[in-house]
Design an enzyme around this catalytic site. Structure first.
Site, PDB file in Angstrom:
ATOM      1  CG  LEU A  80      -1.978  -1.176   1.198  1.00  0.00           C
ATOM      2  CD1 LEU A  80      -2.933  -1.048   2.383  1.00  0.00           C
ATOM      3  CD2 LEU A  80      -2.755  -1.281  -0.111  1.00  0.00           C
ATOM      4  CG  HIS A 116      10.807 -12.053  -1.881  1.00  0.00           C
ATOM      5  ND1 HIS A 116      10.138 -11.148  -2.680  1.00  0.00           N
ATOM      6  CD2 HIS A 116      11.922 -12.389  -2.570  1.00  0.00           C
ATOM      7  CE1 HIS A 116      10.829 -10.940  -3.793  1.00  0.00           C
ATOM      8  NE2 HIS A 116      11.929 -11.693  -3.752  1.00  0.00           N
ATOM      9  CG  ASP A 154       3.716  -9.235  -4.993  1.00  0.00           C
ATOM     10  OD1 ASP A 154       3.808  -8.230  -4.261  1.00  0.00           O
ATOM     11  OD2 ASP A 154       4.690  -9.759  -5.560  1.00  0.00           O
TER      12      ASP A 154
END
Ligand code: DOR
Ligand code: ZN
Length: 434
Positions: free
Chosen positions: A64, A182, A308
């Protein structure tokens, strides 16, 4: 969260695509399900038009950009995109500026999400200070803060050091939180620009080998087993990672995994025009990989779809390939891409969509009031979907501040007609209800 608790009678909705019913909602909770229901005077009546009712969608992986990246997205614009996409809860990744590696920053993100009030915004805390991979951040302080952080990740970067990852998993086990990795061995991807394969060779782009993902997934599954910790693998992209996940799950390792909509649909065949809108990390891979992702999601080896969602302002994307930032928008197109890649070919039914986009993500993210069954006594938190609608994606028309959608001009099936969060309509007919 601060909601006005409206009473609502939803008429003619098909939960999970099953028989049409009416639902009575009082104080944000479903109090009646049946046909021909009547409601007390003054209750708002909402005609669901025979559309498919799902539990509100939950996204374990969004960016965001606030604080610090407001030229690309804000918690407000991202919340608009989420509500319009059928989402009622999102997990906001910590690669902001400042990084969300302290209680102050995660509490700010959570509070801002509450002020906007369209979707539950759950901050993800960083695993390491400054995402540098060198020193553990204060996971316990963030978990105990008002933000109640339940997921930690260095997303954008891999926690590459095995000793740091081991310690993070040990803390995670003690705190009952999840580490979202990740998976990218940065030693193997130094300078990488595209999936390592025939197309990258032809285009002269340095390759990102699938083994850089697979080896980290294998290592982390072993570490999670030893620590008894919950590991979540972000954006699985390589078919080779699936065999590793399947084996780890069979051994009882507490591992879950997500796939993005773009890794279900798009391949490195799109790279030939060097359009940076297709640049993403991990990179778009081959048709064999997208097919394997779909099958693994249907089977449950991959648990969930996570977007994502990675907005980037034009100055970061309208550049030559090597200089462009990786990432693509996802919140408003996710459900349509899942319908196209999973529902239309018969790989998932609506119960399956609810499982991979709402129920399992809520379980993994430890959200007790999201991803709940559509039943009496449960929160009225829904996405209402017209499965027969078709729409053409236009980046500038999306609610995000950035417009970097890889689906520009594509016609996609399925439209979110309305989103309801604890009895409050947050989006309706393509508009946010403020
Ligand atoms: O494509 C990506 N974009 N992958 C990541 O891991 C990070 C993300 C971002 O923050 O833009
Ligand atoms: Zn990532």
């Amino acid at each position: 969260m601060t909601d006005l608790l409206n009473d609502l009678l939803i008429r003619n909705a098909r939960p999970y695509g099953d028989e049409a019913v009416d639902l009575l909602v009082q104080d944000g909770v479903v109090t009646g399900i049946g046909t021909g229901l009547t409601a007390p005077e003054g209750t708002e009546v909402f005609d669901a038009g025979g559309h498919v009712l799902l539990p509100g969608l939950v996204d374990l992986h969004v960016h965001l950009r606030e604080p610090g990246g407001e030229e690309s997205e804000t918690i407000e614009t991202g919340s608009h995109a989420a509500a319009l996409g059928g989402f009622t809860a999102v997990f906001a990744m910590p690669n902001t500026d400042p990084v969300a590696d302290t209680a102050v920053v995660v509490e700010h993100v959570r509070r801002r999400g509450e002020e906007v009030g369209l979707v539950d915004v759950h901050p993800v805390g960083a695993v390491t200070t400054g995402l540098k991979g060198e020193k553990l951040a204060e996971l316990g302080t963030m978990a105990a803060s008002a933000a109640q952080v339940r997921m930690f990740s260095d997303d954008g970067r891999c926690v590459n050091d095995p000793l740091i990852m081991r310690r993070a998993l040990e803390y995670a086990s003690a705190l009952d939180v999840v580490i979202a990795q990740h998976a990218e061995d940065h030693r193997l991807t130094d300078g990488a620009q595209a999936h390592e394969g025939a197309i990258a060779s032809r285009l002269g782009l340095a390759g990102w080998p699938a083994t850089a993902e697979e080896t980290v997934v294998a290592r982390d599954c072993a570490l999670a087993r030893e620590a008894g910790a919950a590991l979540h693998v972000c954006h699985v992209s390589s078919l080779h990672s699936i065999a590793v996940l399947r084996a780890a799950k069979a051994q009882g390792v507490r591992v879950s995994a997500e796939v993005t909509p773009h890794h279900l649909l798009l391949t490195d065949g799109r790279l030939t025009g060097y359009d940076p809108v297709n640049k993403v990390n991990p990179p778009l891979r081959t048709g064999a990989d997208t097919q394997a992702m779909r099958e693994a999601l249907a089977e449950g080896v991959i648990d969930v779809v996570a977007t994502d969602h990675a907005p980037h302002a034009s100055q970061y994307k309208d550049t030559e390939w090597a200089a462009a930032k990786p990432g693509m928008l996802g919140l408003q197109t996710a459900l349509s891409v899942v319908i196209h890649t999973m529902v239309e070919p018969g790989l998932l039914d609506w119960h399956g969509v609810a499982r991979v986009m709402s129920e399992r993500p809520a379980e993994i993210g430890n959200l007790p009031d999201q991803g709940r069954p559509i039943a009496v006594g449960e929160p009225a938190t829904f996405a209402l979907v017209d499965p027969d609608a078709q729409w053409t994606v236009r980046g500038p028309a999306l609610a995000s501040r950035a417009a970097n959608t890889p689906y520009e001009g594509m016609r996609l099936p399925g439209a979110v007609v309305a989103t309801v969060l604890r009895g409050r309509i947050t989006a309706r007919d393509g508009k946010v209800v403020a």
